[in-house]
Design a protein around this motif. Structure first.
Motif, PDB file in Angstrom:
ATOM      1  N   LEU A  37      16.297  -6.039  33.371  1.00 34.84           N
ATOM      2  CA  LEU A  37      15.201  -6.150  32.609  1.00 34.84           C
ATOM      3  C   LEU A  37      15.127  -7.689  32.124  1.00 34.84           C
ATOM      4  CD1 LEU A  37      12.956  -4.748  31.222  1.00 34.84           C
ATOM      5  CD2 LEU A  37      14.380  -4.669  29.242  1.00 34.84           C
ATOM      6  N   TYR A  38      13.973  -8.367  32.795  1.00 31.26           N
ATOM      7  CA  TYR A  38      13.478  -9.491  32.710  1.00 31.26           C
ATOM      8  C   TYR A  38      12.539  -9.921  32.256  1.00 31.26           C
ATOM      9  CZ  TYR A  38      11.110  -9.713  37.035  1.00 31.26           C
ATOM     10  OH  TYR A  38      10.123  -9.494  38.009  1.00 31.26           O
ATOM     11  N   ASP A  39      12.054 -11.153  31.532  1.00 29.62           N
ATOM     12  CA  ASP A  39      10.808 -11.651  31.249  1.00 29.62           C
ATOM     13  C   ASP A  39       9.830 -12.324  32.176  1.00 29.62           C
ATOM     14  OD1 ASP A  39       8.614 -12.778  29.989  1.00 29.62           O
ATOM     15  OD2 ASP A  39       9.878 -13.763  28.572  1.00 29.62           O
ATOM     16  N   GLY A  40       9.182 -11.546  32.842  1.00 29.15           N
ATOM     17  CA  GLY A  40       8.482 -11.997  33.998  1.00 29.15           C
ATOM     18  C   GLY A  40       7.496 -13.154  33.853  1.00 29.15           C
ATOM     19  N   VAL A  41       7.236 -13.432  32.825  1.00 34.09           N
ATOM     20  CA  VAL A  41       6.385 -14.783  32.708  1.00 34.09           C
ATOM     21  C   VAL A  41       7.182 -16.141  32.070  1.00 34.09           C
ATOM     22  CG1 VAL A  41       4.200 -13.394  32.135  1.00 34.09           C
ATOM     23  CG2 VAL A  41       5.620 -14.436  30.226  1.00 34.09           C
ATOM     24  N   CYS A  42       8.625 -15.816  32.145  1.00 37.55           N
ATOM     25  CA  CYS A  42       9.452 -17.039  31.746  1.00 37.55           C
ATOM     26  C   CYS A  42       9.892 -17.645  32.984  1.00 37.55           C
ATOM     27  CB  CYS A  42      10.690 -16.338  30.938  1.00 37.55           C
ATOM     28  SG  CYS A  42      11.917 -17.497  30.684  1.00 37.55           S
ATOM     29  N   VAL A  43       9.643 -18.826  33.328  1.00 34.94           N
ATOM     30  CA  VAL A  43      10.008 -19.850  34.434  1.00 34.94           C
ATOM     31  C   VAL A  43      11.538 -19.430  34.506  1.00 34.94           C
ATOM     32  CG1 VAL A  43      10.118 -21.906  35.382  1.00 34.94           C
ATOM     33  CG2 VAL A  43       8.026 -21.320  34.255  1.00 34.94           C
ATOM     34  N   LEU A  44      12.292 -19.667  33.351  1.00 31.91           N
ATOM     35  CA  LEU A  44      13.794 -19.767  33.711  1.00 31.91           C
ATOM     36  C   LEU A  44      14.153 -18.398  34.237  1.00 31.91           C
ATOM     37  CD1 LEU A  44      16.580 -20.616  33.208  1.00 31.91           C
ATOM     38  CD2 LEU A  44      16.477 -19.972  30.762  1.00 31.91           C
ATOM     39  N   CYS A  45      13.731 -17.358  33.500  1.00 36.59           N
ATOM     40  CA  CYS A  45      13.906 -16.001  34.233  1.00 36.59           C
ATOM     41  C   CYS A  45      13.740 -15.599  35.356  1.00 36.59           C
ATOM     42  CB  CYS A  45      13.227 -14.810  33.201  1.00 36.59           C
ATOM     43  SG  CYS A  45      13.614 -15.065  31.585  1.00 36.59           S
ATOM     44  N   SER A  46      12.198 -16.172  35.818  1.00 35.76           N
ATOM     45  CA  SER A  46      11.817 -15.895  37.239  1.00 35.76           C
ATOM     46  C   SER A  46      12.746 -16.684  38.192  1.00 35.76           C
ATOM     47  CB  SER A  46      10.471 -16.346  37.260  1.00 35.76           C
ATOM     48  OG  SER A  46       9.620 -15.533  36.369  1.00 35.76           O
ATOM     49  N   GLY A  47      13.247 -17.729  38.043  1.00 32.38           N
ATOM     50  CA  GLY A  47      14.045 -18.824  38.660  1.00 32.38           C
ATOM     51  C   GLY A  47      15.439 -17.827  38.716  1.00 32.38           C
ATOM     52  N   GLY A  48      15.959 -17.063  37.641  1.00 35.09           N
ATOM     53  CA  GLY A  48      17.262 -16.583  37.658  1.00 35.09           C
ATOM     54  C   GLY A  48      16.986 -15.360  38.680  1.00 35.09           C
ATOM     55  N   VAL A  49      15.769 -14.775  38.841  1.00 42.29           N
ATOM     56  CA  VAL A  49      15.518 -13.733  39.602  1.00 42.29           C
ATOM     57  C   VAL A  49      15.557 -13.929  41.268  1.00 42.29           C
ATOM     58  CG1 VAL A  49      14.021 -11.889  40.341  1.00 42.29           C
ATOM     59  CG2 VAL A  49      14.222 -12.044  37.959  1.00 42.29           C
ATOM     60  N   ARG A  50      15.102 -15.421  41.415  1.00 35.81           N
ATOM     61  CA  ARG A  50      14.943 -15.813  42.803  1.00 35.81           C
ATOM     62  C   ARG A  50      16.459 -16.155  43.209  1.00 35.81           C
ATOM     63  NH1 ARG A  50      10.317 -18.036  40.750  1.00 35.81           N
ATOM     64  NH2 ARG A  50      11.392 -20.001  40.400  1.00 35.81           N
ATOM     65  N   HIS A  51      17.096 -16.849  42.129  1.00 35.72           N
ATOM     66  CA  HIS A  51      18.577 -17.164  42.504  1.00 35.72           C
ATOM     67  C   HIS A  51      19.285 -15.913  42.862  1.00 35.72           C
ATOM     68  CE1 HIS A  51      22.383 -19.522  42.412  1.00 35.72           C
ATOM     69  NE2 HIS A  51      22.621 -18.279  41.501  1.00 35.72           N
ATOM     70  N   THR A  52      19.101 -14.947  42.019  1.00 31.20           N
ATOM     71  CA  THR A  52      19.742 -13.740  42.294  1.00 31.20           C
ATOM     72  C   THR A  52      19.569 -13.085  43.662  1.00 31.20           C
ATOM     73  OG1 THR A  52      20.039 -13.122  39.937  1.00 31.20           O
ATOM     74  CG2 THR A  52      20.425 -11.123  41.379  1.00 31.20           C
ATOM     75  N   LEU A  53      18.338 -13.007  44.162  1.00 34.36           N
ATOM     76  CA  LEU A  53      17.688 -12.371  45.413  1.00 34.36           C
ATOM     77  C   LEU A  53      18.320 -13.101  46.571  1.00 34.36           C
ATOM     78  CD1 LEU A  53      14.138 -11.760  44.731  1.00 34.36           C
ATOM     79  CD2 LEU A  53      15.861 -10.018  45.394  1.00 34.36           C
ATOM     80  N   ARG A  54      18.826 -14.578  46.353  1.00 37.30           N
ATOM     81  CA  ARG A  54      19.462 -15.234  47.464  1.00 37.30           C
ATOM     82  C   ARG A  54      20.909 -15.047  47.419  1.00 37.30           C
ATOM     83  NH1 ARG A  54      15.871 -19.120  45.414  1.00 37.30           N
ATOM     84  NH2 ARG A  54      17.793 -20.326  44.264  1.00 37.30           N
ATOM     85  N   HIS A  55      21.639 -14.884  46.233  1.00 33.02           N
ATOM     86  CA  HIS A  55      22.985 -14.647  46.026  1.00 33.02           C
ATOM     87  C   HIS A  55      23.680 -13.409  45.799  1.00 33.02           C
ATOM     88  CE1 HIS A  55      23.056 -19.107  46.611  1.00 33.02           C
ATOM     89  NE2 HIS A  55      22.065 -19.363  45.862  1.00 33.02           N
ATOM     90  N   GLU A  56      22.877 -12.488  45.655  1.00 28.40           N
ATOM     91  CA  GLU A  56      23.468 -11.338  45.207  1.00 28.40           C
ATOM     92  C   GLU A  56      24.463 -10.553  46.314  1.00 28.40           C
ATOM     93  OE1 GLU A  56      21.093  -7.449  44.128  1.00 28.40           O
ATOM     94  OE2 GLU A  56      19.625  -8.795  45.372  1.00 28.40           O
ATOM     95  N   ARG A  57      25.485  -9.924  45.987  1.00 28.47           N
ATOM     96  CA  ARG A  57      26.526  -9.480  46.963  1.00 28.47           C
ATOM     97  C   ARG A  57      26.135  -8.273  47.784  1.00 28.47           C
ATOM     98  NH1 ARG A  57      31.244 -10.143  43.005  1.00 28.47           N
ATOM     99  NH2 ARG A  57      31.049  -7.838  43.038  1.00 28.47           N
ATOM    100  N   ASP A  58      25.623  -7.383  47.173  1.00 29.03           N
ATOM    101  CA  ASP A  58      25.407  -6.138  47.756  1.00 29.03           C
ATOM    102  C   ASP A  58      23.908  -5.742  47.754  1.00 29.03           C
ATOM    103  OD1 ASP A  58      24.946  -5.546  45.017  1.00 29.03           O
ATOM    104  OD2 ASP A  58      26.650  -4.188  44.872  1.00 29.03           O
ATOM    105  N   ARG A  59      22.991  -6.442  47.336  1.00 34.52           N
ATOM    106  CA  ARG A  59      21.728  -6.449  47.352  1.00 34.52           C
ATOM    107  C   ARG A  59      21.101  -4.882  46.693  1.00 34.52           C
ATOM    108  NH1 ARG A  59      21.184 -10.975  49.083  1.00 34.52           N
ATOM    109  NH2 ARG A  59      21.316 -11.696  51.005  1.00 34.52           N
ATOM    110  N   SER A  60      21.503  -4.610  45.527  1.00 33.28           N
ATOM    111  CA  SER A  60      21.350  -3.372  44.913  1.00 33.28           C
ATOM    112  C   SER A  60      20.702  -3.351  43.527  1.00 33.28           C
ATOM    113  CB  SER A  60      22.548  -2.727  44.750  1.00 33.28           C
ATOM    114  OG  SER A  60      23.449  -3.329  43.739  1.00 33.28           O
ATOM    115  N   ILE A  61      20.491  -4.610  43.142  1.00 29.50           N
ATOM    116  CA  ILE A  61      19.923  -4.615  41.892  1.00 29.50           C
ATOM    117  C   ILE A  61      18.459  -4.510  41.724  1.00 29.50           C
ATOM    118  CG2 ILE A  61      19.370  -6.264  39.722  1.00 29.50           C
ATOM    119  CD1 ILE A  61      22.098  -7.957  40.590  1.00 29.50           C
TER     120      ILE A  61
END
Length: 139
Positions: free
Chosen positions: A10-34
């Motif tokens: 659950l993330y703040d979709g208008v926060c630049v830091l949070c959105s960057g964290g989501v993009r980072h997670t999509l690039r680096h998550e191990r099992d692509r399940s989140i």
């Protein structure tokens, strides 16, 4: 056979830091399940309120895994445990007392818009990952 529900961020979709964290997670998550749930969505608001977070003034994100909702630094550590790469160094933070970790988390969270910025709307994910997102309804 019982399936284990996917972890939810659950993330703040208008926060630049949070959105960057989501993009980072999509690039680096191990099992692509989140699953990614913007707090600005109906599901996000309900999830936030159920766990004592004001969806209009969020002071934390949540990482929900195995039925447990983890906030602040515990949420960060749970999320990072799903990633590959240098972000895993943050797991060393487990050695610190929770109150110290949460103190640091609170400083960043309280100042995230001022330090990193705020967008007018949530990012729209690319078609390949769209099924993993819950975003606000379009007006």
């Amino acid at each position: 056979m019982t399936s284990i529900p996917a972890p939810i961020w659950l993330y703040d979709g208008v926060c630049v830091l949070c959105s960057g964290g989501v993009r980072h997670t999509l690039r680096h998550e191990r099992d692509r399940s989140i699953r990614f749930v913007a707090i600005q969505s109906r599901e996000g608001r309900e999830l936030a309120e159920a766990h004592g977070i004001d969806p209009d003034e969020p002071d934390s994100f949540l990482f929900v895994e195995n039925g447990e909702a983890l906030a602040k630094s515990n949420g960060v550590l749970a999320l990072v445990s799903h990633l590959n790469g240098p972000a895993r160094l943050l797991l060393l933070g487990r050695a610190l007392p929770k109150r110290w970790r949460d103190w640091l988390y609170d400083r960043v969270a309280r100042n995230r818009y001022r330090l990193f910025g705020k967008k007018d709307s949530c990012d729209i994910p690319d078609p390949a990952t769209r099924h993993r997102f819950t975003l606000p309804d379009s007006p």
